[in-house]
Write a protein that holds these residues in place. Sequence first.
Motif, mmCIF file in Angstrom:
data_model
loop_
_atom_site.group_PDB
_atom_site.id
_atom_site.type_symbol
_atom_site.label_atom_id
_atom_site.label_comp_id
_atom_site.label_asym_id
_atom_site.label_seq_id
_atom_site.Cartn_x
_atom_site.Cartn_y
_atom_site.Cartn_z
ATOM 1 N N GLU A 1 -3.391 -7.359 -1.036
ATOM 2 C CA GLU A 1 -3.575 -6.112 -0.297
ATOM 3 C C GLU A 1 -2.916 -4.956 -1.027
ATOM 4 O O GLU A 1 -1.787 -5.066 -1.499
ATOM 5 C CB GLU A 1 -2.974 -6.261 1.106
ATOM 6 C CG GLU A 1 -3.108 -5.040 1.984
ATOM 7 C CD GLU A 1 -2.429 -5.241 3.330
ATOM 8 O OE1 GLU A 1 -3.121 -5.665 4.270
ATOM 9 O OE2 GLU A 1 -1.205 -4.980 3.433
ATOM 10 N N VAL A 2 -3.623 -3.834 -1.107
ATOM 11 C CA VAL A 2 -3.032 -2.587 -1.606
ATOM 12 C C VAL A 2 -3.348 -1.492 -0.591
ATOM 13 O O VAL A 2 -4.464 -1.438 -0.048
ATOM 14 C CB VAL A 2 -3.569 -2.195 -3.006
ATOM 15 C CG1 VAL A 2 -3.070 -3.151 -4.055
ATOM 16 C CG2 VAL A 2 -5.084 -2.138 -3.028
ATOM 17 N N VAL A 3 -2.344 -0.658 -0.324
ATOM 18 C CA VAL A 3 -2.482 0.380 0.690
ATOM 19 C C VAL A 3 -2.073 1.716 0.076
ATOM 20 O O VAL A 3 -1.056 1.809 -0.614
ATOM 21 C CB VAL A 3 -1.597 0.082 1.924
ATOM 22 C CG1 VAL A 3 -1.753 1.193 2.966
ATOM 23 C CG2 VAL A 3 -1.951 -1.273 2.512
ATOM 24 N N PHE A 4 -2.867 2.752 0.341
ATOM 25 C CA PHE A 4 -2.550 4.089 -0.147
ATOM 26 C C PHE A 4 -3.058 5.109 0.869
ATOM 27 O O PHE A 4 -3.857 4.790 1.765
ATOM 28 C CB PHE A 4 -3.182 4.346 -1.525
ATOM 29 C CG PHE A 4 -4.685 4.271 -1.538
ATOM 30 C CD1 PHE A 4 -5.463 5.401 -1.314
ATOM 31 C CD2 PHE A 4 -5.331 3.064 -1.769
ATOM 32 C CE1 PHE A 4 -6.849 5.339 -1.314
ATOM 33 C CE2 PHE A 4 -6.711 2.990 -1.788
ATOM 34 C CZ PHE A 4 -7.479 4.131 -1.553
ATOM 35 N N VAL A 5 -2.568 6.335 0.725
ATOM 36 C CA VAL A 5 -2.974 7.415 1.627
ATOM 37 C C VAL A 5 -4.113 8.189 0.988
ATOM 38 O O VAL A 5 -4.024 8.598 -0.180
ATOM 39 C CB VAL A 5 -1.789 8.354 1.924
ATOM 40 C CG1 VAL A 5 -2.243 9.526 2.802
ATOM 41 C CG2 VAL A 5 -0.658 7.594 2.599
#
Length: 310
Positions: free
Chosen positions: A261-265
């Motif tokens: 999982e990778v999360v960014f705005v």
Amino acid sequence: MHHLATLPADLIGAAFTVLILLVFGMLAGDDPWKLGRAGPPHDGVARRAKDAPIRAMVMGTDGRLSTSKVTAFSWTIAIVYALSTMCAVVIVENRPFGDMMDQLADSYLLLLGGPFAALVLAKGITVTRINNGSLAKPKATNPSISIKDLASNDAGQTDLVDFQFLMFNAIALAYVLLRFSLHPHDGLPDLPTAFAGLTSVSALTYTANKAVAGATPAITSAAFDPATRQVTVRGLSLGAAQAQVRFDDHAVELVRSSATEVVFVAPPDAGAGSHSIRVEVPSGTGHHVVETTVVLPAPPAPPAPPAPAA
């Protein structure tokens, strides 16, 4: 003493080599030259895909051309052609066969050892890593013969180590075949040890690259949270902190990251609609790239003003 001219000798060697491949293809499978396609169902039972023994020798289990297999196969065919041609010369001219085999015991053993060692070691490394879960080998959606696969990683990007291994062997193979075909009566041409050593060094580098190459990443989903404007990309082997993510071709900073999982705005100026996401993961001497899209919803419409009182 009879003399066999150069061109007939070359043609005899080439014809015998093709004959061997044809006989092997006919005996080892019912579809020797094609990739093998499953026939139409019979009585509700799906038929097994036809065997394709010739192509099986040069293609990996993922349905792509294998660099190590193609290199080893090419050298095998070249030596079979050379030996067949020399046999024709020896039989027609009644010459001692050993006089034409002097070079095979020297630099050619080193020349042949590199590609075959790379094939065996690369296969062992790949199988081991697949079994322990550190490597994924996605199968080609539509298996086909593509020269690009010989110098590319599993994600389709050109790999410098694969390219070097392929080019060094291609140059050596072309040199041997050209020199031999012009003078088959002299036997295998002399090959400098340093030249043969290049193929062995490139084979060692190729094998080492297989050991350190990362698993091929895959994206399973991408979701947008309107409350936080965070985009969550889920998948396999996404590179964790090493992942480089671009949103509409603009680099973004990760809020958190892991292998799955990778999360960014999302950038504040990203409007409603479909947007591209590109995840790049380092892998050995190259990199893997996977792409997907995410749809940002339109902002909620402001509430309608109350109707005026009657």
